[in-house]
Design a protein around this motif. Structure first.
Motif, short mmCIF file in Angstrom:
data_model
loop_
_atom_site.label_atom_id
_atom_site.label_comp_id
_atom_site.label_asym_id
_atom_site.label_seq_id
_atom_site.Cartn_x
_atom_site.Cartn_y
_atom_site.Cartn_z
N VAL A 59 2.23 13.19 -8.29
CA VAL A 59 0.85 12.79 -7.59
C VAL A 59 0.64 12.93 -6.20
O VAL A 59 1.57 13.42 -5.55
N ILE A 60 -0.44 13.10 -5.70
CA ILE A 60 -0.94 13.22 -4.44
C ILE A 60 -0.63 11.55 -3.70
O ILE A 60 -1.11 10.69 -4.46
N ASN A 61 0.29 11.69 -3.05
CA ASN A 61 0.64 10.22 -2.58
C ASN A 61 0.53 9.89 -0.91
O ASN A 61 0.17 8.70 -0.66
N GLU A 62 0.01 10.78 -0.15
CA GLU A 62 -0.46 10.40 1.24
C GLU A 62 -1.18 11.74 1.48
O GLU A 62 -0.76 12.96 1.37
N LEU A 63 -2.03 11.30 2.42
CA LEU A 63 -3.04 12.38 3.26
C LEU A 63 -3.26 11.84 4.53
O LEU A 63 -3.69 10.99 4.85
N PHE A 76 4.38 13.37 -4.69
CA PHE A 76 5.44 12.42 -4.99
C PHE A 76 5.65 12.64 -6.34
O PHE A 76 4.94 12.75 -7.17
N ASN A 77 7.03 12.85 -6.72
CA ASN A 77 7.41 12.76 -8.20
C ASN A 77 7.76 11.16 -8.68
O ASN A 77 8.90 10.74 -8.38
N ARG A 78 6.74 10.67 -9.23
CA ARG A 78 7.09 9.29 -9.68
C ARG A 78 7.73 9.21 -11.03
O ARG A 78 8.08 8.16 -11.41
N GLY A 79 8.04 10.48 -11.67
CA GLY A 79 8.67 10.40 -12.93
C GLY A 79 10.25 10.25 -13.11
O GLY A 79 10.95 10.40 -12.11
N PRO A 80 10.79 10.13 -14.30
CA PRO A 80 12.37 10.37 -14.38
C PRO A 80 12.95 11.58 -14.45
O PRO A 80 14.10 11.72 -14.43
N LYS A 148 -10.15 11.61 3.75
CA LYS A 148 -11.03 10.80 4.57
C LYS A 148 -11.00 10.96 6.11
O LYS A 148 -9.86 11.93 6.58
N ASN A 149 -11.43 10.43 7.13
CA ASN A 149 -11.17 10.67 8.58
C ASN A 149 -10.24 9.84 8.99
O ASN A 149 -9.91 9.63 10.20
N GLN A 150 -9.32 9.30 8.23
CA GLN A 150 -8.35 8.36 8.41
C GLN A 150 -6.89 8.63 7.42
O GLN A 150 -7.30 9.11 6.50
N LEU A 151 -6.07 8.39 7.97
CA LEU A 151 -4.78 8.51 7.12
C LEU A 151 -4.72 7.56 5.90
O LEU A 151 -5.46 6.56 6.11
N ARG A 152 -4.34 8.09 4.73
CA ARG A 152 -4.39 7.13 3.61
C ARG A 152 -2.99 7.59 2.59
O ARG A 152 -2.81 8.51 2.84
N GLY A 153 -2.61 6.72 2.14
CA GLY A 153 -1.46 6.51 1.24
C GLY A 153 -1.50 5.45 0.03
O GLY A 153 -2.26 4.58 0.30
N ARG A 154 -0.76 5.99 -0.89
CA ARG A 154 -0.69 4.87 -2.17
C ARG A 154 0.28 3.99 -1.85
O ARG A 154 1.33 4.21 -1.29
N SER A 155 0.05 2.66 -2.10
CA SER A 155 1.16 1.74 -1.95
C SER A 155 0.76 0.81 -3.34
O SER A 155 -0.05 0.26 -3.73
N ILE A 159 1.86 5.19 -7.55
CA ILE A 159 1.02 4.34 -8.55
C ILE A 159 0.05 3.40 -8.02
O ILE A 159 -0.61 3.15 -8.60
N GLY A 160 0.00 2.98 -6.64
CA GLY A 160 -0.46 2.05 -6.09
C GLY A 160 -2.04 2.45 -5.90
O GLY A 160 -2.40 3.90 -6.08
N ARG A 161 -3.06 1.93 -5.17
CA ARG A 161 -4.34 2.13 -4.66
C ARG A 161 -4.39 2.77 -3.37
O ARG A 161 -3.38 2.55 -2.59
N TRP A 162 -5.27 3.40 -3.02
CA TRP A 162 -5.08 4.20 -1.54
C TRP A 162 -5.67 2.99 -0.73
O TRP A 162 -6.65 2.47 -0.70
#
Length: 190
Positions: A59-63, A76-80, A148-155, A159-162
């Motif tokens: 997944v794309i995890n942080e931008l 990020f590899n969120r798998g097993p 976006k014009n700001q740092l974003r990451g999943r939490s 698996i989390g929202r941006w």
């Protein structure tokens, strides 16, 4: 039916070649949670929405912010299981340089991060450009995210929202502090 192309609607169905597909055939149509971006590019017209496609756990995890001179994207590899990154490509809707970056021939172990910058990818996305993570043969949409014009990451990671991380943590777990001390309690319209 009215639909959108930003959260809570599936962002991958806008510009990647994936279609907007019903999760279950008889569910209501108006709610965004009843829809998903079809993993199969081009969709499945006249057939069941989800053929036997296994979507990898990459997944794309942080931008980084689009305004950063050296834009970075974290995967990020969120798998097993371990994943060979050479089986994937990052595609950008940006007009600022190359739009397709085949990922290098390295292995990403479970729970591991990979970071790529604009010097490597060849593209410098602008506000609202989209990044698509596709299989290297460009037949399966794995993930998508708008810049976006700001740092974003999943939490939480993968698996989390941006959300807006407290600070850039590319290559490590995202740190997001949510202030729950002040909340909107009531809104009065006209």
């Amino acid at each position: 039916m009215t639909y959108g192309d930003e959260q809570p609607w599936p962002e991958g169905a806008d510009g990647s070649g994936a279609t907007l597909s019903k999760r279950t055939p008889l569910s209501a149509s108006a709610e965004p949670t009843h829809w998903i971006a079809s993993p199969q590019l081009g969709g499945t017209p006249g057939r069941a929405n989800f053929p036997a496609i296994t979507t990898p756990a990459l997944v794309i995890n942080e931008l980084d912010a689009a305004t950063n001179a050296l834009f970075r994207v974290e995967l990020f590899n969120r798998g097993p299981t371990s994943l060979a990154l050479a089986n994937f490509a990052l595609v950008s809707t940006s007009t600022n340089g190359a739009t397709n970056f085949p990922l290098p021939a390295v292995t990403l172990n479970p729970g591991q991060f990979a970071v790529f910058d604009s010097a490597q990818t060849g593209f410098q996305p602008a506000q609202d450009d989209k990044l698509f993570l596709l299989t290297s043969n460009a037949t399966v949409l794995v993930d998508a995210a708008p810049v976006k014009n700001q740092l974003r990451g999943r939490s939480p990671d993968g698996i989390g929202r941006w959300l807006r991380p407290t600070a850039a943590s590319l290559g490590a777990s995202n740190v997001v502090t949510i202030n729950r001390d002040i909340v909107i309690n009531e809104i009065m319209y006209e």
